[in-house]
Structure formats: structure tokens, C-alpha cells
Write a protein that holds these residues in place. Structure first.
Motif, PDB file in Angstrom:
ATOM      1  N   SER A  51      28.997  53.849  16.180  1.00 44.82           N
ATOM      2  CA  SER A  51      29.388  52.863  17.173  1.00 44.82           C
ATOM      3  C   SER A  51      28.260  52.564  18.141  1.00 44.82           C
ATOM      4  O   SER A  51      27.557  53.467  18.604  1.00 44.82           O
ATOM      5  N   SER A  52      28.109  51.284  18.456  1.00 38.69           N
ATOM      6  CA  SER A  52      27.138  50.863  19.467  1.00 38.69           C
ATOM      7  C   SER A  52      27.798  50.734  20.842  1.00 38.69           C
ATOM      8  O   SER A  52      27.120  50.449  21.826  1.00 38.69           O
ATOM      9  N   PHE A  53      29.113  50.971  20.886  1.00 48.26           N
ATOM     10  CA  PHE A  53      29.860  50.679  22.112  1.00 48.26           C
ATOM     11  C   PHE A  53      30.503  51.905  22.756  1.00 48.26           C
ATOM     12  O   PHE A  53      30.864  51.863  23.925  1.00 48.26           O
ATOM     13  N   ILE A  54      30.638  52.996  21.995  1.00 49.17           N
ATOM     14  CA  ILE A  54      31.269  54.207  22.523  1.00 49.17           C
ATOM     15  C   ILE A  54      30.218  55.293  22.698  1.00 49.17           C
ATOM     16  O   ILE A  54      29.548  55.686  21.734  1.00 49.17           O
ATOM     17  N   SER A  55      30.075  55.778  23.918  1.00 45.38           N
ATOM     18  CA  SER A  55      29.061  56.796  24.210  1.00 45.38           C
ATOM     19  C   SER A  55      29.459  58.159  23.649  1.00 45.38           C
ATOM     20  O   SER A  55      28.644  58.862  23.044  1.00 45.38           O
ATOM     21  N   GLU A  56      30.713  58.553  23.874  1.00 45.57           N
ATOM     22  CA  GLU A  56      31.224  59.826  23.376  1.00 45.57           C
ATOM     23  C   GLU A  56      32.688  59.629  22.990  1.00 45.57           C
ATOM     24  O   GLU A  56      33.418  58.917  23.675  1.00 45.57           O
ATOM     25  N   CYS A  57      33.111  60.305  21.912  1.00 43.52           N
ATOM     26  CA  CYS A  57      34.498  60.194  21.452  1.00 43.52           C
ATOM     27  C   CYS A  57      35.006  61.588  21.093  1.00 43.52           C
ATOM     28  O   CYS A  57      34.341  62.326  20.356  1.00 43.52           O
ATOM     29  N   TYR A  58      36.197  61.948  21.595  1.00 46.31           N
ATOM     30  CA  TYR A  58      36.753  63.278  21.380  1.00 46.31           C
ATOM     31  C   TYR A  58      38.222  63.212  20.980  1.00 46.31           C
ATOM     32  O   TYR A  58      38.909  62.238  21.260  1.00 46.31           O
ATOM     33  N   TYR A  59      38.676  64.288  20.344  1.00 49.74           N
ATOM     34  CA  TYR A  59      40.112  64.501  20.197  1.00 49.74           C
ATOM     35  C   TYR A  59      40.414  65.953  20.558  1.00 49.74           C
ATOM     36  O   TYR A  59      39.545  66.822  20.479  1.00 49.74           O
ATOM     37  N   THR A  60      41.666  66.206  20.942  1.00 50.33           N
ATOM     38  CA  THR A  60      42.014  67.500  21.532  1.00 50.33           C
ATOM     39  C   THR A  60      42.576  68.501  20.547  1.00 50.33           C
ATOM     40  O   THR A  60      42.244  69.679  20.595  1.00 50.33           O
ATOM     41  N   GLU A 205      30.637  43.665  30.240  1.00 49.58           N
ATOM     42  CA  GLU A 205      29.643  44.345  31.079  1.00 49.58           C
ATOM     43  C   GLU A 205      30.117  45.654  31.695  1.00 49.58           C
ATOM     44  O   GLU A 205      29.667  46.047  32.772  1.00 49.58           O
ATOM     45  N   ALA A 206      31.029  46.344  30.983  1.00 56.48           N
ATOM     46  CA  ALA A 206      31.302  47.727  31.365  1.00 56.48           C
ATOM     47  C   ALA A 206      30.027  48.541  31.149  1.00 56.48           C
ATOM     48  O   ALA A 206      29.226  48.239  30.255  1.00 56.48           O
ATOM     49  N   LYS A 207      29.836  49.558  31.942  1.00 50.77           N
ATOM     50  CA  LYS A 207      28.612  50.353  31.880  1.00 50.77           C
ATOM     51  C   LYS A 207      28.603  51.295  30.675  1.00 50.77           C
ATOM     52  O   LYS A 207      27.597  51.411  29.961  1.00 50.77           O
ATOM     53  N   ALA A 208      29.720  52.006  30.455  1.00 47.64           N
ATOM     54  CA  ALA A 208      29.816  52.962  29.338  1.00 47.64           C
ATOM     55  C   ALA A 208      31.280  53.208  29.014  1.00 47.64           C
ATOM     56  O   ALA A 208      32.140  53.164  29.892  1.00 47.64           O
ATOM     57  N   ILE A 209      31.527  53.504  27.722  1.00 43.73           N
ATOM     58  CA  ILE A 209      32.878  53.793  27.274  1.00 43.73           C
ATOM     59  C   ILE A 209      32.915  55.182  26.660  1.00 43.73           C
ATOM     60  O   ILE A 209      32.131  55.515  25.767  1.00 43.73           O
ATOM     61  N   PHE A 210      33.850  55.998  27.146  1.00 42.45           N
ATOM     62  CA  PHE A 210      34.139  57.301  26.573  1.00 42.45           C
ATOM     63  C   PHE A 210      35.547  57.221  25.980  1.00 42.45           C
ATOM     64  O   PHE A 210      36.437  56.635  26.592  1.00 42.45           O
ATOM     65  N   ALA A 211      35.745  57.793  24.804  1.00 39.71           N
ATOM     66  CA  ALA A 211      37.028  57.677  24.117  1.00 39.71           C
ATOM     67  C   ALA A 211      37.650  59.054  23.919  1.00 39.71           C
ATOM     68  O   ALA A 211      36.944  60.040  23.674  1.00 39.71           O
ATOM     69  N   LEU A 212      38.980  59.089  24.025  1.00 36.70           N
ATOM     70  CA  LEU A 212      39.699  60.363  23.889  1.00 36.70           C
ATOM     71  C   LEU A 212      41.078  60.120  23.270  1.00 36.70           C
ATOM     72  O   LEU A 212      41.792  59.207  23.686  1.00 36.70           O
ATOM     73  N   ALA A 213      41.433  60.945  22.280  1.00 40.20           N
ATOM     74  CA  ALA A 213      42.759  60.889  21.665  1.00 40.20           C
ATOM     75  C   ALA A 213      43.347  62.294  21.579  1.00 40.20           C
ATOM     76  O   ALA A 213      42.618  63.288  21.626  1.00 40.20           O
ATOM     77  N   LEU A 214      44.650  62.353  21.449  1.00 38.25           N
ATOM     78  CA  LEU A 214      45.310  63.653  21.282  1.00 38.25           C
ATOM     79  C   LEU A 214      44.851  64.358  20.028  1.00 38.25           C
ATOM     80  O   LEU A 214      44.630  65.568  20.015  1.00 38.25           O
ATOM     81  N   THR A 215      44.721  63.591  18.950  1.00 40.08           N
ATOM     82  CA  THR A 215      44.386  64.193  17.667  1.00 40.08           C
ATOM     83  C   THR A 215      43.696  63.160  16.789  1.00 40.08           C
ATOM     84  O   THR A 215      43.549  62.011  17.179  1.00 40.08           O
TER      85      THR A 215
END
Length: 220
Positions: A51-60, A205-215
Motif C-alpha cells: 500500500s502507498s496509503f497506509i503507514s502501518e496496519c495491525y490486527y489484534t 491531504e490527510a498526513k498519515a493513515i494507520f489501520a487496525l482491525a480486530l482480526t
């Protein structure tokens, strides 16, 4: 009045009742009994998206039989109150990865108004509202889904991308400009939904996107 309270208690879990299994236990922690907590495998794992748009992506949590059943009940069986224990679970990743220190806003993957009307709520919005309140970080509501689409879980990886193309919109650009945003969803599969939302936010023009999901049911 007592009758009304009794009926209410039958419908909604009480403070000593596990929200997942309805077990009555004195030592309930974050709305979950010990047995159910033992069934949840917390991993706080990063997803490496192309991804060119998501800086970090996690799931729990691991997407095992237990979590699959919990999410199914949350999304499709009118168990909206499950946002509370599930929100507490999300906080584990947020604190471990210091996401609360990296973002200015909490956002969620929006539902189309037709689907939300049928279900009665957006499960991702409830999670984001919980996290926003707990972290004292403002909730962003300017990201919307403008078109009704097929459910992603019915589609293969390639069709998922086309299904969501240009369906997410930012209503007010000034709400996201120069902001770092935590985008929350219930589950990551291909990552297409998160990617399309993030692309629209960055385009505005958001500065950065971090993504998070339950699973995540994503195939590596």
C-alpha cells in the motif's frame, strides 16, 4: 419499574455477566469471563500490505473458530453491545504499538446507509466510538460510503478491488487535512477496504493513515 429492569437485564448483559457467553462470574474483566479470555489469542500482529496509503496496519487476535463466531454474532445477530469487550481488545494493540501517540483522529470504515438501516448499526463505527472515548481522541465522521456494493466476503481478491472502487468519499476535506488518522474495521481479509478508505483520506491531504482491525482472515 422492577419488572422493566428485569426485562432489560435479560436483554442486555449486566456487570457480572460475560458479554460473550453469558456466564455469571464475579471476576469479569473488561466484560469477559476467564474462560472466554483464555479462548482469545492476542497477537497484536502487523499486516504488510502493498500500500502507498497506509503507514502501518495491525490486527489484534487470531481468526480462529472462537473469534469467527464472536464476529458473526456481533455483525449479523444483533449483538451490538459486543462493541464493548471487542473495543477493549482493540486497545491492547493500540497501547502496545503506541498508536494512541501517533494519531490525531479515530476513523472507521463506513457502511452504506441502506446496509446500516437494515442492520441497525455500523459495527466498525461502534468500535471506533469506544476507542475514541477511551483515548480522548476525536472521532472522524466525514468519511462516507456513497454507493451500495456487494458484500466483500462473497468476492475473490481481484473482484474486491473493483467492487469498492471510488465508493468512499470525504465530505469535508478540512476535517482530515494534515491529520494522522487511525482507521478501524472489524476484520481484514484482502485489505482492499482499508486501502480504498486510506486512498480517499490521503487524496484529501490527510498526513498519515494507520489501520487496525480486530482480526484478519487474510491469506498470506
Amino acid at each position: 419499574m422492577e419488572y422493566i429492569k428485569s426485562v432489560f437485564d435479560l436483554i442486555f448483559p449486566t456487570k457480572n455477566l460475560c458479554y460473550f457467553c453469558n456466564e455469571d462470574e464475579l471476576k469479569i474483566e473488561n466484560y469477559i469471563c476467564r474462560s472466554c479470555r483464555n479462548n482469545i489469542e492476542i497477537v497484536n500482529k502487523e499486516v504488510f500490505l502493498d500500500s502507498s496509503f497506509i503507514s502501518e496496519c495491525y490486527y489484534t487476535t487470531i481468526y480462529d473458530r472462537f473469534m469467527k463466531d464472536i464476529i458473526r454474532r456481533y455483525k449479523f445477530n444483533d449483538k451490538s453491545f459486543l462493541y464493548k469487550p471487542l473495543g477493549e481488545i482493540l486497545l491492547k494493540t493500540i497501547y502496545e504499538k503506541n498508536l494512541d501517540k501517533k494519531v490525531d483522529l479515530i476513523a472507521f470504515v463506513p457502511s452504506h446507509r441502506r446496509k446500516e438501516a437494515i442492520r441497525g448499526y455500523n459495527q466498525s463505527e461502534l468500535l471506533a466510538m469506544f476507542v475514541s472515548k477511551e483515548l480522548h481522541i476525536p472521532l472522524l465522521k466525514t468519511l462516507i460510503k456513497s454507493n451500495h456494493t456487494l458484500d466483500q466476503h462473497f468476492l475473490d481478491k481481484e473482484d474486491r478491488k473493483h467492487n469498492l472502487k471510488d465508493v468512499f468519499k470525504v465530505k469535508r476535506k478540512e476535517d482530515v487535512e494534515e491529520k494522522s488518522i487511525l482507521l478501524i474495521d472489524d476484520i481484514i481479509t484482502s485489505g482492499s477496504t482499508m486501502e480504498e478508505c486510506a486512498m480517499e483520506l490521503i487524496k484529501n491531504e490527510a498526513k498519515a493513515i494507520f489501520a487496525l482491525a480486530l482480526t484478519s482472515s487474510r491469506k498470506i
